[in-house]
Design a protein around this motif. Structure first.
Motif, PDB file in Angstrom:
ATOM      1  N   UNK A 137      -9.099  13.086  -2.509  1.00  0.00           N
ATOM      2  CA  UNK A 137      -9.864  11.819  -2.657  1.00  0.00           C
ATOM      3  C   UNK A 137     -11.306  11.588  -1.260  1.00  0.00           C
ATOM      4  N   UNK A 138     -10.665  12.885  -0.362  1.00  0.00           N
ATOM      5  CA  UNK A 138     -11.226  12.660   1.230  1.00  0.00           C
ATOM      6  C   UNK A 138     -12.505  12.805   1.040  1.00  0.00           C
ATOM      7  N   UNK A 139     -12.846  13.450  -0.102  1.00  0.00           N
ATOM      8  CA  UNK A 139     -14.760  13.766  -0.320  1.00  0.00           C
ATOM      9  C   UNK A 139     -15.520  12.710  -1.097  1.00  0.00           C
ATOM     10  N   UNK A 140     -14.559  12.006  -1.370  1.00  0.00           N
ATOM     11  CA  UNK A 140     -15.070  10.260  -1.712  1.00  0.00           C
ATOM     12  C   UNK A 140     -15.002   9.625  -1.051  1.00  0.00           C
ATOM     13  N   UNK A 141     -15.604   9.648   0.287  1.00  0.00           N
ATOM     14  CA  UNK A 141     -14.878   9.224   1.681  1.00  0.00           C
ATOM     15  C   UNK A 141     -15.822   9.345   2.384  1.00  0.00           C
ATOM     16  N   UNK A 142     -17.227   8.274   2.716  1.00  0.00           N
ATOM     17  CA  UNK A 142     -17.765   7.936   4.222  1.00  0.00           C
ATOM     18  C   UNK A 142     -16.673   8.180   5.253  1.00  0.00           C
ATOM     19  N   UNK A 143     -16.997   9.579   6.414  1.00  0.00           N
ATOM     20  CA  UNK A 143     -15.867   9.584   7.590  1.00  0.00           C
ATOM     21  C   UNK A 143     -14.557   9.584   7.354  1.00  0.00           C
ATOM     22  N   UNK A 144     -14.169  11.238   6.378  1.00  0.00           N
ATOM     23  CA  UNK A 144     -13.004  10.719   5.579  1.00  0.00           C
ATOM     24  C   UNK A 144     -12.193  11.234   7.003  1.00  0.00           C
ATOM     25  N   UNK A 145     -12.856  11.168   8.277  1.00  0.00           N
ATOM     26  CA  UNK A 145     -11.395  11.050   8.974  1.00  0.00           C
ATOM     27  C   UNK A 145     -10.904   9.851   9.088  1.00  0.00           C
ATOM     28  N   UNK A 146     -10.967   9.259   8.846  1.00  0.00           N
ATOM     29  CA  UNK A 146     -10.900   7.875   8.437  1.00  0.00           C
ATOM     30  C   UNK A 146      -9.266   6.871   7.081  1.00  0.00           C
ATOM     31  N   UNK A 147      -9.665   8.241   5.709  1.00  0.00           N
ATOM     32  CA  UNK A 147      -9.692   8.058   4.642  1.00  0.00           C
ATOM     33  C   UNK A 147      -7.715   8.567   4.794  1.00  0.00           C
ATOM     34  N   UNK A 148      -6.628   7.766   4.314  1.00  0.00           N
ATOM     35  CA  UNK A 148      -5.253   8.454   4.556  1.00  0.00           C
ATOM     36  C   UNK A 148      -5.004   7.649   3.001  1.00  0.00           C
ATOM     37  N   UNK A 149      -3.573   8.733   2.093  1.00  0.00           N
ATOM     38  CA  UNK A 149      -3.134   7.894   0.934  1.00  0.00           C
ATOM     39  C   UNK A 149      -1.938   7.167   1.404  1.00  0.00           C
ATOM     40  N   UNK A 150      -1.960   6.040   1.147  1.00  0.00           N
ATOM     41  CA  UNK A 150      -0.362   5.420   1.164  1.00  0.00           C
ATOM     42  C   UNK A 150       0.245   4.765   0.117  1.00  0.00           C
ATOM     43  N   UNK A 151       1.520   5.912  -0.030  1.00  0.00           N
ATOM     44  CA  UNK A 151       2.385   5.426  -1.485  1.00  0.00           C
ATOM     45  C   UNK A 151       2.893   4.192  -1.348  1.00  0.00           C
ATOM     46  N   UNK A 152       2.851   3.120  -1.781  1.00  0.00           N
ATOM     47  CA  UNK A 152       3.600   2.137  -2.021  1.00  0.00           C
ATOM     48  C   UNK A 152       4.719   2.184  -2.788  1.00  0.00           C
ATOM     49  N   UNK A 153       6.253   1.802  -3.361  1.00  0.00           N
ATOM     50  CA  UNK A 153       6.790   2.135  -4.199  1.00  0.00           C
ATOM     51  C   UNK A 153       7.120   0.787  -4.829  1.00  0.00           C
ATOM     52  N   UNK A 154       7.175   0.425  -5.636  1.00  0.00           N
ATOM     53  CA  UNK A 154       7.304  -0.502  -6.586  1.00  0.00           C
ATOM     54  C   UNK A 154       8.671  -1.281  -6.599  1.00  0.00           C
ATOM     55  N   UNK A 155       8.911  -3.157  -6.438  1.00  0.00           N
ATOM     56  CA  UNK A 155       8.107  -3.434  -5.931  1.00  0.00           C
ATOM     57  C   UNK A 155       7.706  -3.541  -3.925  1.00  0.00           C
ATOM     58  N   UNK A 156       6.595  -3.044  -4.184  1.00  0.00           N
ATOM     59  CA  UNK A 156       5.512  -2.846  -2.695  1.00  0.00           C
ATOM     60  C   UNK A 156       5.906  -4.532  -1.683  1.00  0.00           C
ATOM     61  N   UNK A 157       6.420  -5.708  -1.718  1.00  0.00           N
ATOM     62  CA  UNK A 157       6.591  -6.750  -0.873  1.00  0.00           C
ATOM     63  C   UNK A 157       8.368  -6.676  -0.704  1.00  0.00           C
ATOM     64  N   UNK A 158       8.448  -5.851  -1.727  1.00  0.00           N
ATOM     65  CA  UNK A 158      10.459  -5.494  -1.336  1.00  0.00           C
ATOM     66  C   UNK A 158      10.936  -4.009  -0.392  1.00  0.00           C
ATOM     67  N   UNK A 159      10.300  -2.655  -1.653  1.00  0.00           N
ATOM     68  CA  UNK A 159      10.966  -1.763  -1.052  1.00  0.00           C
ATOM     69  C   UNK A 159      10.209  -1.214   0.374  1.00  0.00           C
ATOM     70  N   UNK A 160      10.902  -0.678   1.035  1.00  0.00           N
ATOM     71  CA  UNK A 160      10.381  -0.599   3.061  1.00  0.00           C
ATOM     72  C   UNK A 160       9.923   0.803   3.133  1.00  0.00           C
ATOM     73  N   UNK A 161       9.567   1.812   1.744  1.00  0.00           N
ATOM     74  CA  UNK A 161       9.367   2.676   2.329  1.00  0.00           C
ATOM     75  C   UNK A 161       7.466   2.773   1.381  1.00  0.00           C
ATOM     76  N   UNK A 162       7.022   3.614   2.348  1.00  0.00           N
ATOM     77  CA  UNK A 162       5.732   4.266   2.692  1.00  0.00           C
ATOM     78  C   UNK A 162       5.797   5.309   2.957  1.00  0.00           C
ATOM     79  N   UNK A 163       5.198   5.885   1.338  1.00  0.00           N
ATOM     80  CA  UNK A 163       4.426   7.388   1.638  1.00  0.00           C
ATOM     81  C   UNK A 163       3.155   7.727   2.421  1.00  0.00           C
TER      82      UNK A 163
END
Length: 347
Positions: A137-163
């Motif tokens: 996905x980084x190739x789809x973003x200009x200035x790819x140094x500011x890009x990252x994946x943030x995988x939230x686990x559902x329900x996002x407002x309850x599960x503490x973990x974000x990968x």
């Protein structure tokens, strides 16, 4: 945002679906202002309907949290006010963007093109994808140094973990800034390399498949497998991490159990990975030897064990499954079919 006295970060959520709404709730609870942005072209009526639906779900979730005592009822209005539904112009005034559009490269490509055309070059862009690698996905973003994946686990407002899964070009500054944002929201971020399945989905996929396989093989009923997962498997791993648990019992137990299960079932999936074999050879057994996956040399083991046991006791109270502890024998009553610790199997 409408609150001129607000000096914190502004989060834009590009995508008004389930994940985007969940992130909006998580942000609102922590006092972080967020803008839900729908990237699709819609008629005015359809846009208004989506706005009402999205904010209705967000406000409904916050009110539900008040119903169960997680949120003070007096704070609900202020928390709800932290979320707005906006147009693309909101991207010009944000500090972070969470992309939350459908899981197709076509949708992601279009979303990032729109986002990058609007945001400042220093704005951090995080995809919430659960399937596409950050390097893809980084190739789809200009200035790819500011890009990252943030995988939230559902329900996002309850599960503490974000990968968090950085791409090859992702800068350390980006990782640090996003971790700080998430931690300010009470989340627990972890970092893993661009690898299929991240951490949690990769582990839980194996566990879920094994549970289904046991039903298929007639090993136990659906009801009893679910009881075992809640009161045995899940109970222990809520206190001890998976690798910490190996050290707690001893890596030699896993090593020998893997050998037995492989031979008994004829299935190579039970064989220990090479790292377990290496730990055995190097005497890294766990607590008993002071080293395993973790290093326990400078740890007061008695204090450590007591803390973990106290946490287990807390879980017993939470689950309402405290053992009889008064030293006297009482014959157990016949189990009731309406026991709320059970789930009736499907017909």
């Amino acid at each position: 945002m409408s609150n001129r006295n607000y000096s914190g970060p502004v989060v834009a959520i590009a995508g008004a679906g389930r994940m985007g709404r969940g992130i909006a709730v998580a942000s609102a609870l922590a006092g972080v202002k967020s803008q839900i942005i729908d990237l699709k072209q819609r008629s005015a009526d359809d846009e208004q309907a989506l706005r009402a639906e999205a904010l209705g779900e967000v406000h409904g979730a916050i009110n539900m949290l008040a119903d169960i005592g997680m949120v003070e009822r007096s704070n609900v209005a202020a928390i709800c006010a932290n979320v707005e539904f906006s147009d693309l112009s909101a991207l010009q005034h944000c500090d972070f963007v969470f992309e939350a559009v459908p899981e197709t490269l076509e949708a992601k490509t279009s979303a990032f093109e729109t986002i990058c055309a609007q945001v400042a070059h220093e704005v951090i862009i995080a995809s919430t994808t659960s399937t596409i690698l950050s390097d893809d996905l980084q190739t789809l973003v200009t200035h790819p140094e500011r890009f990252i994946n943030a995988h939230w686990l559902n329900p996002a407002f309850l599960v503490p973990l974000v990968e968090l899964s950085p791409a090859t070009a992702t800068s350390d500054t980006t990782i640090t800034a996003l971790k700080q944002l998430l931690e300010s929201m009470g989340k627990v971020p972890v970092v893993c390399k661009a690898s299929p399945g991240y951490i949690v989905p990769r582990m839980q996929m194996l566990a879920m498949n094994e549970a289904a396989r046991m039903v298929e093989e007639g090993v136990a009923s659906v009801e009893d497998i679910d009881k075992a997962s809640k009161y045995g498997f899940g109970f222990r791993f809520a206190i001890l991490g998976m690798l910490e648990f190996i050290d707690w019992g001893g890596g030699d137990i896993l090593y020998h159990a893997g050998q037995y299960m492989t031979k008994a079932t004829g299935e190579e999936r039970y064989a220990a990975p090479e790292i377990v074999n290496q730990n055995m050879e190097n005497g890294r057994i766990g607590l008993r030897t002071g080293k395993g996956f973790l290093n326990y040399d400078d740890l007061d083991l008695d204090v450590y064990k007591n803390q973990k046991l106290a946490a287990f006791f807390g879980m017993l109270k939470h689950l309402d499954v405290l053992p009889v502890c008064d030293g006297s024998y009482r014959k157990a009553e016949q189990a009731n079919s309406s026991d709320d610790r059970s789930t009736r199997p499907a017909d």
